[in-house]
Design an enzyme around this catalytic site. Structure first.
Site, PDB file in Angstrom:
ATOM      1  N   GLY A   1     -34.092  -6.128 -29.644  1.00 22.62           N
ATOM      2  CA  GLY A   1     -33.364  -6.140 -28.388  1.00 22.62           C
ATOM      3  C   GLY A   1     -32.346  -7.252 -28.286  1.00 22.62           C
ATOM      4  O   GLY A   1     -31.622  -7.351 -27.302  1.00 22.62           O
TER       5      GLY A   1
ATOM      6  N   GLU B   1     -34.167 -18.785 -28.326  1.00 18.95           N
ATOM      7  CA  GLU B   1     -35.200 -19.524 -27.601  1.00 18.95           C
ATOM      8  C   GLU B   1     -34.685 -20.720 -26.810  1.00 18.95           C
ATOM      9  O   GLU B   1     -35.410 -21.271 -25.981  1.00 18.95           O
ATOM     10  CB  GLU B   1     -36.280 -19.975 -28.595  1.00 18.95           C
ATOM     11  CG  GLU B   1     -37.053 -18.798 -29.153  1.00 18.95           C
ATOM     12  CD  GLU B   1     -37.824 -19.111 -30.427  1.00 18.95           C
ATOM     13  OE1 GLU B   1     -39.039 -19.340 -30.333  1.00 18.95           O
ATOM     14  OE2 GLU B   1     -37.203 -19.123 -31.498  1.00 18.95           O
TER      15      GLU B   1
END
Length: 773
Positions: free
Chosen positions: A505, A740
């Site tokens: 994704g 992240e």
């Protein structure tokens, strides 16, 4: 945005200087990557995702959507005790239920070896090393103890409810207090101890003119990706075909081969589409059980976990208790930085929360004491969850910095700038590219930081107190070994690039198609990118925000092999005759001399002269040496506006802005989505996410999205992202990870904004209204 453009121009000059003076041995491949400073229009183009149309039309096949002839469906029976032995299993009623093909327990399961653990074995993919259905032992509440196979999912679920299990219960450790009583030890992460000592930090803290010293706590959190964990498996003789939701196809194939005693090439794992990963889509017991049941029954098996099943079988983020103490002089310069504490693991896994990573590189403290210790509990094995360590560590560290700024009466951004290091504070290595202060400057201007009141509780709008907060974000640059790529170039000028990578994704297929096309000097429609299959080259894990760099380095290596092969085929009549691979680059569907674009020949002409229809090359990426010589990280400055209701104590986040320094951005559209997604995940962790465990029996008490809260649309405000786009000269194509960095710092920025709003300092997540009343 003019300030951002000015920073970008300055950054380009910095980058060019670094390339000129950087020793070649520090750069992947032995020489600067030409794409670092390339002006190819494909790099940085905001292209829409190439997999988007398939997903919108429902034509993208996920793990639980592969049809196989003779398919059976599996359901699991899970333990209701935390520790003990299975005394008896009565499966008579289940075996007699309609449609049941098989009931498998430890009594009739095939012999299997324990799986190799991620972070302990180089190619291990499992969350733990427990033998699966090989004995009667129970290690956590939720461990599978029986599997039912039936013709339909409904029949399997019904039959599973008929299985009766009796346990001999043993004493278990299911609370932090009990775990601490049993003792703690220094944790290790990626083979290295999580401990850094520089000088006597405790003494420096005691002598400091100003100090903060507090404990910050973060809870357990569960993985809740949109796509449930699922697997479809079938045996063809001694070959195992696995359709999986995986972020590590190569590691999964290798580990399954070890479990079943076959060769790695006898396992094929395909995972073309994954509905979210974040660290949880690895190998768990349901994979092994599905494959074992398929072998025992001789039929294909599909096993999809329920939402509760994911909570009980798939590990998430572990809880932490972190002490952060900072001692500073009257000007705010850090003389001591202590970041130490506890996290929880099991006896059978290898993943502590490395919450000191941020403290290792962010601030120029004269003395340091950084340490993570672990205690063990009887629970499902914890595993990576988006920015493991960095996310929760930044909450503690950046909250403490904010507390110190408040005590000193210094603006939090000024305090951070005052303690900006000139080299890595713990390793002593130079920074490859660090522009955190510039990110703060651009973000503060865009956010309106000048409107912040230094004293809490000074701004009120109706029933709402309003505050502003900020925090630093940092995430290490990783490029793990094992990257490899294959390029097949045909006479029509079409190239197919294949790597055993993953699309979860984040836009991997799109960004890598862009980068490959730029590398090969081809238009986008002449390049296809293949991924998601363990039979493809490389053992690439989509984790640690490193997949993009791994693939880019591998494709660069394969491109070097392609150039060498084409030059061999070109012959003496070619304008490229006599050149070596390192002397050419790709341009306009062919090769040219790097410093003389007129010495050019098309791929088609080279292949035609050689009588070849295509050229096929494969190469491994060079060893990941760059981070041994440079301190390499992505950085960010997170800004938050939060409100607290003076009547109910309810907290709300009304604005978020992230300003990032992540090297070169390949695709602004997919990058913005990744950064926003990380910040939204950080919002959830700050305000609502928490796994509740019953300390009496170790059972997860909220294994559903109705009780485990994640942000809904009305919880999420406007989220703005911006970046400097300054290439890192020592990273492939100048880019660092972005997957992240968004979650890192967001929790602290929210906590700091809430303090600025109402004057209440919350040191334990999530920040719920009861903690603000």
């Amino acid at each position: 945005m003019k300030i951002v453009q000015n920073i970008q121009k300055a950054g380009q000059a910095i980058m060019q200087k670094a390339i000129v003076h950087a020793p070649d041995r520090f750069i992947p491949g032995g020489r600067p990557d030409p794409l670092t400073s390339s002006d190819d229009a494909l790099i940085g183009a905001p292209l829409s995702r190439i997999d988007g149309p398939l997903k919108v039309k429902g034509e993208a096949q996920f793990a639980a959507e592969f049809p196989l002839a003779g398919m059976t469906h599996a359901a699991l029976v899970c333990s209701t005790v935390a520790k003990g032995r299975i005394a008896a299993i009565d499966s008579t009623a289940a075996e007699a239920a309609p449609g049941v093909v098989l009931v498998m327990t430890h009594r009739n399961a095939p012999k299997m070896a324990p799986p190799a653990v991620m972070m302990r074995e180089p190619l291990g993919a499992s969350g733990d090393d427990l033998p699966v259905f090989q004995d009667e032992r129970v290690h956590w509440n939720g461990q599978p103890v029986a599997l039912v196979l039936a013709e339909t999912r409904e029949q399997a679920d019904h039959a599973a409810s008929l299985v009766r299990v009796r346990y001999d219960i043993e004493d278990s450790v299911t609370t932090m207090e009990a775990a601490l009583a049993a003792g703690a030890e220094v944790a290790a992460f990626m083979g290295q101890p999580l401990q850094d000592i520089k000088g006597d930090a405790e003494a420096a803290l005691a002598a400091a003119a100003h100090r903060v010293d507090a404990v910050y706590r973060t809870p357990r959190q569960n993985h809740n990706a949109i796509e449930l964990h699922a697997v479809t498996v079938a045996w063809e003789g001694d070959t195992l075909q696995v359709h999986d939701a995986s972020q590590a196809v190569g590691n999964t194939a290798w580990t399954l081969a070890q479990v079943f005693g076959i060769k790695p090439e006898q396992v094929r794992v395909s995972s073309p589409f994954v509905g979210g990963g974040f660290g949880g889509k690895l190998l768990w017991q349901h994979h092994i059980l599905a494959a074992a049941a398929a072998r025992l029954s001789g039929r294909p098996v599909r096993l999809m976990l329920s939402r509760a099943g994911v909570c009980r079988l798939v590990g998430g983020r572990s809880l932490t208790a972190q002490r952060v103490a900072i001692g500073a002089d009257r000007d705010g310069r850090f003389g001591a930085l202590i970041h130490a504490g506890m996290t929880v693991m099991t006896e059978h896994n290898a993943f502590p929360e490395p919450f000191i990573h941020n403290a290792r590189c962010l601030y120029a403290a004269r003395t340091m004491k950084l340490e993570v210790k672990t205690v063990t509990m009887d629970m499902v094995a914890n595993v990576a969850m988006r920015a493991p360590g960095e996310s929760v560590g930044s909450f503690a560290l950046e909250s403490a910095v904010d507390e110190l700024a408040d005590q000193l009466g210094i603006d939090p951004i000024v305090l951070r700038r005052r303690n900006e290091p000139v080299q890595d504070p713990t390793k002593g290595t130079p920074f490859s590219s660090r522009h955190l202060i510039e990110a703060y400057r651009a973000g503060a201007q865009a956010f309106g930081w000048q409107e912040r009141h230094a004293k809490p509780g000074m701004r009120q709008e109706g029933e709402w107190l309003v505050g502003l907060g900020c925090a630093s974000a940092v995430f290490p640059y990783y490029r793990m070994d094992g990257g490899a790529a294959r390029i097949v170039l045909d006479r029509d000028g079409h190239a197919r690039v294949t790597v055993a990578g993953h699309e979860m994704g984040m836009g991997t297929a799109t960004a890598q198609t862009q980068l490959s096309a730029a590398r090969l000097g081809l238009p986008l429609d002449k390049v296809s990118f293949g991924y998601g299959d363990s039979t493809m080259p490389g053992t690439v894990m989509a984790g640690g925000s490193q997949q993009t760099a791994v693939i880019a380095a591998a494709v660069r290596a394969a491109h070097g092999e392609l150039c060498a092969e084409l030059l061999k085929l070109a012959g003496r009549e070619s304008p490229l005759a006599g050149l070596k691979a390192e002397q050419v680059r790709s341009r306009d569907g062919g090769l040219c001399k790097s410093d003389d674009a007129e010495r050019w020949e098309s791929y088609a002409d080279i292949l035609a002269r050689a009588g070849r229809d295509e050229v096929d090359v494969m190469a491994e990426a060079p060893a990941a040496l760059e981070s041994q010589h440079w301190s390499m990280h992505s950085y960010g400055a997170i800004f938050c506006e939060a409100r607290v209701n003076v009547v109910t104590g309810e907290p709300r986040v009304t604005r978020l802005l992230g300003s990032f320094d992540c090297g070169r951005i390949l695709n602004p559209k997919t990058a913005a989505s990744q950064l926003r997604g990380g910040m939204i995940m950080g919002l959830g962790a700050a305000l609502m996410e928490e796994t509740h465990v019953d300390g009496r029996n170790g059972r997860i008490a909220n294994p559903s999205l109705s009780e485990y809260h994640v942000p809904a649309h009305l919880d999420v405000p406007q989220v703005e992202v911006m970046w400097l786009d300054i290439p890192d000269p020592h990273a492939p194509a100048g880019m660092r990870g972005i997957g992240e960095i968004g979650i890192t710092g967001t929790m602290a920025a929210i906590a700091n904004a809430i303090y600025n709003a109402c004057g209440k300092r919350v040191r334990e997540l999530p920040i719920t209204l009861d903690k603000l009343l």
